[in-house]
Design an enzyme around this catalytic site. Structure first.
Site, PDB file in Angstrom:
ATOM      1  N   ASP A  44       0.752  -0.957  -0.151  1.00  0.00           N
ATOM      2  CA  ASP A  44       0.490   0.150  -0.051  1.00  0.00           C
ATOM      3  C   ASP A  44       0.710   1.214  -0.154  1.00  0.00           C
ATOM      4  O   ASP A  44       1.563   1.490   1.088  1.00  0.00           O
ATOM      5  CB  ASP A  44      -0.869   0.312   1.022  1.00  0.00           C
ATOM      6  CG  ASP A  44      -1.974   0.916   1.333  1.00  0.00           C
ATOM      7  OD1 ASP A  44      -3.137   1.116   0.093  1.00  0.00           O
ATOM      8  OD2 ASP A  44      -1.711   1.827   1.798  1.00  0.00           O
ATOM      9  N   TYR A  49       3.323   9.271   0.905  1.00  0.00           N
ATOM     10  CA  TYR A  49       4.303   8.652   2.267  1.00  0.00           C
ATOM     11  C   TYR A  49       5.232   9.570   1.771  1.00  0.00           C
ATOM     12  O   TYR A  49       6.479   9.102   2.343  1.00  0.00           O
ATOM     13  CB  TYR A  49       3.858   7.755   2.078  1.00  0.00           C
ATOM     14  CG  TYR A  49       2.237   6.617   2.122  1.00  0.00           C
ATOM     15  CD1 TYR A  49       1.984   8.154   2.949  1.00  0.00           C
ATOM     16  CD2 TYR A  49       1.939   5.152   2.331  1.00  0.00           C
ATOM     17  CE1 TYR A  49       0.371   7.633   3.545  1.00  0.00           C
ATOM     18  CE2 TYR A  49       0.768   5.658   2.583  1.00  0.00           C
ATOM     19  CZ  TYR A  49       0.188   6.028   3.337  1.00  0.00           C
ATOM     20  OH  TYR A  49      -1.552   5.965   3.325  1.00  0.00           O
ATOM     21  N   LYS A  78      -2.459   6.630  -4.801  1.00  0.00           N
ATOM     22  CA  LYS A  78      -3.628   7.105  -4.407  1.00  0.00           C
ATOM     23  C   LYS A  78      -3.277   8.541  -5.272  1.00  0.00           C
ATOM     24  O   LYS A  78      -2.158   8.586  -4.619  1.00  0.00           O
ATOM     25  CB  LYS A  78      -3.357   7.555  -2.810  1.00  0.00           C
ATOM     26  CG  LYS A  78      -3.795   6.192  -2.142  1.00  0.00           C
ATOM     27  CD  LYS A  78      -3.807   6.040  -0.033  1.00  0.00           C
ATOM     28  CE  LYS A  78      -3.749   4.409   0.340  1.00  0.00           C
ATOM     29  NZ  LYS A  78      -2.206   4.366   1.152  1.00  0.00           N
ATOM     30  N   HIS A 111      -7.815   9.744  -1.663  1.00  0.00           N
ATOM     31  CA  HIS A 111      -6.819   9.402  -0.953  1.00  0.00           C
ATOM     32  C   HIS A 111      -7.959   9.893  -0.097  1.00  0.00           C
ATOM     33  O   HIS A 111      -7.551   8.970   1.720  1.00  0.00           O
ATOM     34  CB  HIS A 111      -5.726   9.990  -0.867  1.00  0.00           C
ATOM     35  CG  HIS A 111      -4.460   9.691   0.497  1.00  0.00           C
ATOM     36  ND1 HIS A 111      -3.364   9.136   0.193  1.00  0.00           N
ATOM     37  CD2 HIS A 111      -4.382   9.273   1.296  1.00  0.00           C
ATOM     38  CE1 HIS A 111      -2.809   8.870   1.609  1.00  0.00           C
ATOM     39  NE2 HIS A 111      -3.535   8.995   1.813  1.00  0.00           N
TER      40      HIS A 111
HETATM   41  N1  LIG Z   1      -5.458   5.753   3.510  1.00  0.00           N
HETATM   42  C1  LIG Z   1      -5.321   5.997   4.283  1.00  0.00           C
HETATM   43  O1  LIG Z   1      -5.400   7.638   4.553  1.00  0.00           O
HETATM   44  C2  LIG Z   1      -3.979   5.680   5.866  1.00  0.00           C
HETATM   45  C3  LIG Z   1      -4.384   6.524   6.836  1.00  0.00           C
HETATM   46  C4  LIG Z   1      -3.436   6.024   7.595  1.00  0.00           C
HETATM   47  C5  LIG Z   1      -2.529   4.383   7.421  1.00  0.00           C
HETATM   48  N2  LIG Z   1      -2.901   3.832   5.817  1.00  0.00           N
HETATM   49  C6  LIG Z   1      -2.583   2.921   5.864  1.00  0.00           C
HETATM   50  O2  LIG Z   1      -2.049   1.894   6.253  1.00  0.00           O
HETATM   51  C7  LIG Z   1      -0.901   2.109   6.872  1.00  0.00           C
HETATM   52  C8  LIG Z   1      -1.277   1.258   8.271  1.00  0.00           C
HETATM   53  O3  LIG Z   1      -1.177   2.061   9.542  1.00  0.00           O
HETATM   54  P1  LIG Z   1      -1.000   2.980  10.324  1.00  0.00           P
HETATM   55  O4  LIG Z   1       1.329   3.062   9.677  1.00  0.00           O
HETATM   56  O5  LIG Z   1      -1.377   3.741  10.637  1.00  0.00           O
HETATM   57  O6  LIG Z   1      -0.280   1.943  11.253  1.00  0.00           O
HETATM   58  P2  LIG Z   1      -0.634   0.665  12.111  1.00  0.00           P
HETATM   59  O7  LIG Z   1      -0.559  -0.470  10.977  1.00  0.00           O
HETATM   60  O8  LIG Z   1      -2.506   0.246  12.676  1.00  0.00           O
HETATM   61  O9  LIG Z   1       0.386   0.506  13.490  1.00  0.00           O
HETATM   62  C9  LIG Z   1       1.951   0.461  12.709  1.00  0.00           C
HETATM   63  C10 LIG Z   1       2.512   0.144  14.344  1.00  0.00           C
HETATM   64  O10 LIG Z   1       2.679  -0.749  14.603  1.00  0.00           O
HETATM   65  C11 LIG Z   1       3.759  -1.433  15.187  1.00  0.00           C
HETATM   66  N3  LIG Z   1       3.465  -2.388  15.255  1.00  0.00           N
HETATM   67  C12 LIG Z   1       3.227  -3.095  13.587  1.00  0.00           C
HETATM   68  N4  LIG Z   1       3.780  -4.304  13.797  1.00  0.00           N
HETATM   69  C13 LIG Z   1       3.337  -4.654  14.981  1.00  0.00           C
HETATM   70  C14 LIG Z   1       3.369  -6.475  15.595  1.00  0.00           C
HETATM   71  N5  LIG Z   1       3.373  -6.823  15.227  1.00  0.00           N
HETATM   72  N6  LIG Z   1       3.701  -5.996  17.499  1.00  0.00           N
HETATM   73  C15 LIG Z   1       3.519  -4.847  17.814  1.00  0.00           C
HETATM   74  N7  LIG Z   1       3.924  -3.529  16.696  1.00  0.00           N
HETATM   75  C16 LIG Z   1       3.439  -3.352  16.011  1.00  0.00           C
HETATM   76  C17 LIG Z   1       4.675  -0.849  14.412  1.00  0.00           C
HETATM   77  O11 LIG Z   1       6.029  -0.446  14.716  1.00  0.00           O
HETATM   78  P3  LIG Z   1       7.437  -1.207  13.966  1.00  0.00           P
HETATM   79  O12 LIG Z   1       6.787  -0.466  12.714  1.00  0.00           O
HETATM   80  O13 LIG Z   1       8.263  -0.935  14.605  1.00  0.00           O
HETATM   81  O14 LIG Z   1       6.902  -2.832  13.852  1.00  0.00           O
HETATM   82  C18 LIG Z   1       3.954   1.193  13.760  1.00  0.00           C
HETATM   83  O15 LIG Z   1       4.382   1.727  15.033  1.00  0.00           O
HETATM   84  C19 LIG Z   1      -0.317   2.114   6.631  1.00  0.00           C
HETATM   85  O16 LIG Z   1       0.853   2.336   6.116  1.00  0.00           O
HETATM   86  C20 LIG Z   1      -1.145   3.134   5.328  1.00  0.00           C
HETATM   87  O17 LIG Z   1      -0.094   2.187   4.257  1.00  0.00           O
HETATM   88  C21 LIG Z   1      -3.696   4.969   4.915  1.00  0.00           C
END
Ligand SMILES: NC(=O)c1ccc[n+]([C@@H]2O[C@H](COP(=O)([O-])OP(=O)(O)OC[C@H]3O[C@@H](n4cnc5c(N)ncnc54)[C@H](OP(=O)(O)O)[C@@H]3O)[C@@H](O)[C@H]2O)c1
Length: 303
Positions: A44, A49, A78, A111
């Site tokens: 994604d 980003y 996006k 987006h």
């Molecule tokens: N369309 C949109 O507007 C939008 C908005 C937000 C997000 N997104 C997409 O969704 C993706 C994920 O969302 P996000 O990055 O906000 O948050 P997330 O995936 O919910 O959480 C990421 C956090 O959790 C930690 N983590 C991941 N796996 C883990 C595990 N197994 N155990 C413990 N901690 C863990 C990561 O740290 P480490 O890296 O240190 O493991 C990071 O701090 C984004 O990267 C993006 O691609 C899209």
């Protein structure tokens, strides 16, 4: 065996994708390489980003090294808020395709339902009214051209989905929204399922907030899984793909190890009782100068 979900285009979307938001450009290449080697087939991305060039280099290396073929991967990107004008949409995908070194995307999303002046940043003075039907018309042309094999939206509420479905010639294939155990999106999921739109869960760990929830911890202990695995597996069982972000190789593997077990009904019921709260509220889009004067306006009461 890794799973996938059917899209209304006839294609399938791999159920687990690697999120790339907030991954530094100098780290994103190794992260993607590790994820694809671990079995991920879905990445994604977004120009917002600020790492798509480095993602492109990693994809090129994966293809050259024979780790995966282009047709085995599902790449999402996006349309940024500054490129909503219909005439800017083709240029926006061309820039993303050039940066990713690809000739098509598997999925291209608007987006968010937020628009800013072209070439500017997200400060209140730059917010301008959206014209989603016009932007969607340009997205449909990308679908017709084959540059985007599926088109969709992100951060759309039930109302915004219904408004779009009422005017779309090509219905959106996906709505990518915040969805996790602390913001389960029951109403939106039901609407999407009834209209053939796949719900993809961004921030599926609630940016790690879900991992310290006592109910999640207790279910994880009962199943001898980690809280992250329970959070992600819950999503799959609800019918939605997940996009966890991690730069840590062990956690990348842990987040993918969710296919050969399941959460039984009684524990799914416990998880559905978790207190709900939208965590990513996008306050930056709410301002007297914005079309969204309050968070209620932005999220159509889903807050
Ligand atoms: N369309 C949109 O507007 C939008 C908005 C937000 C997000 N997104 C997409 O969704 C993706 C994920 O969302 P996000 O990055 O906000 O948050 P997330 O995936 O919910 O959480 C990421 C956090 O959790 C930690 N983590 C991941 N796996 C883990 C595990 N197994 N155990 C413990 N901690 C863990 C990561 O740290 P480490 O890296 O240190 O493991 C990071 O701090 C984004 O990267 C993006 O691609 C899209």
């Amino acid at each position: 065996m890794a799973g996938s979900f059917a899209l209304n285009t006839g294609a399938s979307i791999p159920s687990v994708g690697l999120g790339t938001w907030q991954i530094k450009p100098e780290v994103v290449g190794d992260t993607i390489y590790a994820a694809v080697k671990a079995g991920y087939r879905h990445i994604d991305c977004a120009p917002a980003y600020s790492n798509e060039t480095e993602v492109g280099l990693a994809l090129k290396k994966l293809f050259e090294d024979g780790v995966a073929k282009r047709e085995e991967l599902f790449i999402t990107s996006k349309l940024w808020s500054g490129n909503h004008a219909p005439e800017d949409v083709p240029e926006a995908i061309d820039t993303t395709l050039k940066d990713l070194q690809l000739d098509y995307l598997d999925l291209f999303l608007i987006h968010g339902p937020i628009r800013i002046r072209k070439g500017t940043t997200h400060i209140p003075e730059n917010l301008i009214p959206t014209d989603i039907p016009a932007t969607w018309g340009a997205m449909e042309k990308l679908y017709d051209s084959g540059k985007a094999r599926a088109i969709g939206v992100s951060n759309f509420t039930c109302k915004k989905m219904e408004d779009l479905l009422a005017v779309a010639r090509v219905p959106p294939a996906v709505n990518q929204v915040e969805c996790h155990l602390i913001w389960q999106q029951a109403k939106l999921r039901e609407l999407c399922q009834s209209r053939g739109v796949h719900l993809s869960a961004h921030s599926p760990l609630g940016e790690a907030s879900v991992l310290s929830n006592p109910v999640v911890i207790s279910v994880a202990e009962k199943l001898q899984k980690t809280p992250a695995q329970v959070a992600l597996r819950w999503s799959l069982q609800m019918g939605q793909s997940v996009l966890p972000k991690s730069t840590n190789e062990a956690r990348i593997k842990e987040n993918f190890d969710i296919f050969d077990w399941s959460i039984p009904k009684d524990l799914m019921a416990e998880l559905s009782g978790i207190k709900q709260e939208r965590l990513l509220k996008a306050e930056f889009a709410v301002h007297p100068l914005s079309i969204y004067k309050t968070l209620e306006d932005l999220w159509d009461g889903e807050i």
